[in-house]
Structure formats: structure tokens, C-alpha cells
Write a protein that holds these residues in place. Structure first.
Motif, PDB file in Angstrom:
ATOM      1  N   UNK A 112       0.941  -1.241   0.020  1.00 13.38           N
ATOM      2  CA  UNK A 112      -0.035   0.052   0.114  1.00 13.38           C
ATOM      3  C   UNK A 112       0.846   0.998   0.018  1.00 13.38           C
ATOM      4  N   UNK A 113       1.708   1.161   0.858  1.00 14.14           N
ATOM      5  CA  UNK A 113       2.915   2.472   0.801  1.00 14.14           C
ATOM      6  C   UNK A 113       3.618   2.588  -0.353  1.00 14.14           C
ATOM      7  N   UNK A 114       3.980   1.400  -0.972  1.00  7.38           N
ATOM      8  CA  UNK A 114       4.822   1.317  -2.375  1.00  7.38           C
ATOM      9  C   UNK A 114       3.758   2.011  -3.442  1.00  7.38           C
ATOM     10  N   UNK A 115       2.288   1.955  -3.539  1.00  5.69           N
ATOM     11  CA  UNK A 115       1.519   2.290  -4.505  1.00  5.69           C
ATOM     12  C   UNK A 115       1.588   3.989  -4.441  1.00  5.69           C
ATOM     13  N   UNK A 116       1.886   4.458  -3.426  1.00 12.22           N
ATOM     14  CA  UNK A 116       2.040   6.063  -3.317  1.00 12.22           C
ATOM     15  C   UNK A 116       3.592   6.573  -3.840  1.00 12.22           C
ATOM     16  N   UNK A 117       4.273   5.637  -4.469  1.00 11.94           N
ATOM     17  CA  UNK A 117       5.855   6.266  -4.526  1.00 11.94           C
ATOM     18  C   UNK A 117       5.956   7.310  -5.637  1.00 11.94           C
ATOM     19  N   UNK A 118       4.770   7.346  -6.689  1.00 14.72           N
ATOM     20  CA  UNK A 118       4.974   8.339  -7.695  1.00 14.72           C
ATOM     21  C   UNK A 118       4.606   9.793  -6.876  1.00 14.72           C
ATOM     22  N   UNK A 119       3.674   9.745  -6.236  1.00 13.12           N
ATOM     23  CA  UNK A 119       3.380  10.888  -5.429  1.00 13.12           C
ATOM     24  C   UNK A 119       4.288  11.513  -4.496  1.00 13.12           C
ATOM     25  N   UNK A 120       5.281  10.448  -3.895  1.00 11.04           N
ATOM     26  CA  UNK A 120       6.071  10.953  -2.956  1.00 11.04           C
ATOM     27  C   UNK A 120       7.408  11.499  -3.671  1.00 11.04           C
ATOM     28  N   UNK A 121       7.841  10.709  -4.830  1.00 14.16           N
ATOM     29  CA  UNK A 121       8.950  11.039  -5.180  1.00 14.16           C
ATOM     30  C   UNK A 121      10.088  10.847  -4.525  1.00 14.16           C
TER      31      UNK A 121
END
Length: 292
Positions: A112-121
Motif C-alpha cells: 500500500x505504501x509502495x503504491x504512493x511512490x510516484x506521489x512522494x517522489x
């Protein structure tokens, strides 16, 4: 050093512990008195200075998006009736940008955390889990952010749990401590009963450097057949220091039934509107139970 401005709130779990209530309603929307659980988490992020939040959702979680969306008809109605205090409450989330992404498969917290990787950069970021509400003079996430600012390293929020409960949590194996901060040799996800290296448990608050995504990318399944965030943190700890911080505040476990009920009672007792009536009710129930 980049500052922590973004946060991930994973909210894609199936909520099986609360079935059948969560068959059609996200567990994150179950109310603690008059506010859904996830609202307490979002407000902690806002109070900590977070500017952008991404909520990782799953199938059947549309109610979360609707809750944090603007409702102009309702706002106009409250405005016309002079209910400005309620209006201010429902608009608290407008102080931060909230984004959404779906976890298409239930592969665990790490995924779930990995799914947000593009948002975090390439920025450091916070993770706040919805199963833990923390009340503190200084918001829990802000405490961890201050530790990150001091060390430039990832920081994991921990608190002490009884020895017979360590198997329910990720547990740290500390090397040394300075005040409330710990250097850690190992992060262990849900150790077998009696095998925990300490009773300092990870409590659903993290500040992580973006390098964590490199390990989540290739992380194999762990406890429960899921991709565990704790396992990736341990790998990160082998390449750069990851600290643990025993944060100040009262933590409420709303991820299981008894904790949810006791949290609701405690929060209700702190609500001036219903406190006195609830105390009378509880005292009456205790008295009748004693007679029986």
C-alpha cells in the motif's frame, strides 16, 4: 535536507474484524462518537504541518473520498442557520491537499505504501495508520518529524506494550538509547510469543526516507502472506540508520472491537455535550451489574 511535507494514509484494508458492519462501509469511516476514525488521522497530519496527503484506498472505499470532498449544499445550509462551529469542523480538511490512489490488490501494508511512490517522489514522508489514534499535546507525527530534522534519518514511532502482546506488533531490537530515541539493530514483524527482542512496539507512525521504495519494490511476502512494511524498514536499516522514538501521548487501538468500544467511551467522556449523561448511564450500569 528536504523537509517532510507529504503523508501517506493507507486505507485499503478489508476491515474483516468489523464485519458485517464493514461489508458496505469502510472501517476508516466507523465513527468515534461523531467523527469517523480517519478524520482524527487527517487532523493529526494537518496539525503536524503536513501539506499534502495521499490516501491509499481499495474497492468499496468511495465513502472516504466523499467525506473529505466539499458539500456546498450542506455548507450553505449550515451558514444560513448560523451553525458556524459545525461548519468549521467539516471544513478542517480543506487546510491540506488530499489525493487518492487505489491499491488494486490486497497485498499488505508495504505494498500500500509502495503504491504512493510516484506521489512522494524523492522526498521524505510520513505514514499514519488508521488503526491507531494518538492524543498528545504535541501531535505524534510532529514529534517524529522533529526527530527526523535532528538526525536526517527515518524515525519509527514506538511505545511499550505488555510482554504477552508483543506477538501482535512489529517490535524493535534496540542497541542504545538517548532520552526517548533508540538506535535499532533489528525490526521484527510479529515475533512468536516469548521471542520478542524487547517490548517496544511499532505504533503506526513513521517518517521514512524515499529509499524505502527501493526495498518495497522487491520485498517478498512476510508475516500473514503479505508484503510487510517492517521487513522493508529492516532492510533500509542495514544501509542507513533508522531510529525509533518512544513518542509522548496516549495511543488508542481502534483496529479491534474492544479497543474501538473503549476508545469511543473515553472520547465520549471527553465530550462536554454528552459527558454528564453518559456518566450517569455508566454508573447505573455498574450498580446494576454489582447487584446481579
Amino acid at each position: 535536507m528536504k523537509k517532510v511535507k507529504k503523508a501517506i494514509i493507507p486505507a485499503a484494508g478489508l476491515g474483516t474484524r468489523f464485519l458485517p458492519a464493514t461489508k458496505a462501509m469502510p472501517k476508516e469511516m466507523l465513527p468515534i462518537v461523531d467523527r469517523p476514525t480517519i478524520e482524527y488521522i487527517v487532523e493529526e497530519a494537518i496539525a503536524s504541518g503536513i501539506e499534502d496527503i495521499i490516501i491509499v484506498t481499495g474497492k468499496g472505499k468511495r465513502a472516504i473520498e466523499d467525506h473529505f470532498d466539499r458539500n456546498f449544499e450542506l455548507e450553505d445550509n449550515l451558514m444560513n442557520k448560523g451553525k458556524f462551529e459545525i461548519l468549521d469542523k467539516i471544513n478542517q480538511s480543506s487546510k491540506v491537499e488530499i489525493h487518492y490512489i487505489r491499491q488494486k490488490e490486497p497485498k499488505g501494508l508495504g505494498h500500500a505504501v509502495w503504491c504512493a511512490r510516484n506521489f512522494i517522489g524523492d522526498e521524505p514522508f510520513a505514514v499514519l495508520l488508521g488503526d491507531d489514534i494518538v492524543r498528545a499535546e504535541e501531535p505524534c507525527t510532529k514529534q517524529l518529524m522533529e526527530q527526523y530534522n535532528a538526525t536526517g534519518s527515518s524515525v519509527i514511532g514506538v511505545q511499550t506494550v505488555p510482554d504477552d502482546e508483543t506477538h501482535r506488533y512489529g517490535i524493535i531490537d534496540p542497541i542504545s538509547s538517548e532520552g526517548r530515541s533508540y538506535e535499532v539493530s533489528n525490526f521484527v514483524e510479529k515475533p512468536a510469543p516469548g521471542k520478542a527482542p524487547s517490548n517496544l512496539a511499532i505504533m503506526g507512525r513513521y517518517i521514512l526516507t524515499p529509499e524505502i521504495f527501493d526495498f518495497l519494490e522487491t520485498q517478498e511476502t512476510g508475516a500473514g502472506g503479505e508484503i510487510q512494511l517492517t521487513d522493508a524498514i529492516q532492510k533500509l536499516n542495514e544501509t542507513q540508520k533508522v531510529y525509533a522514538y518512544d513518542f509522548e501521548g496516549v495511543r488508542y487501538d481502534v483496529g479491534e472491537k474492544l479497543g474501538f468500544i473503549t476508545t469511543t467511551i473515553e472520547f465520549a467522556l471527553q465530550n462536554e455535550e454528552i459527558r454528564e449523561q453518559l456518566l450517569v448511564y455508566l454508573e447505573d450500569k455498574v450498580r446494576k451489574s454489582a447487584i446481579i
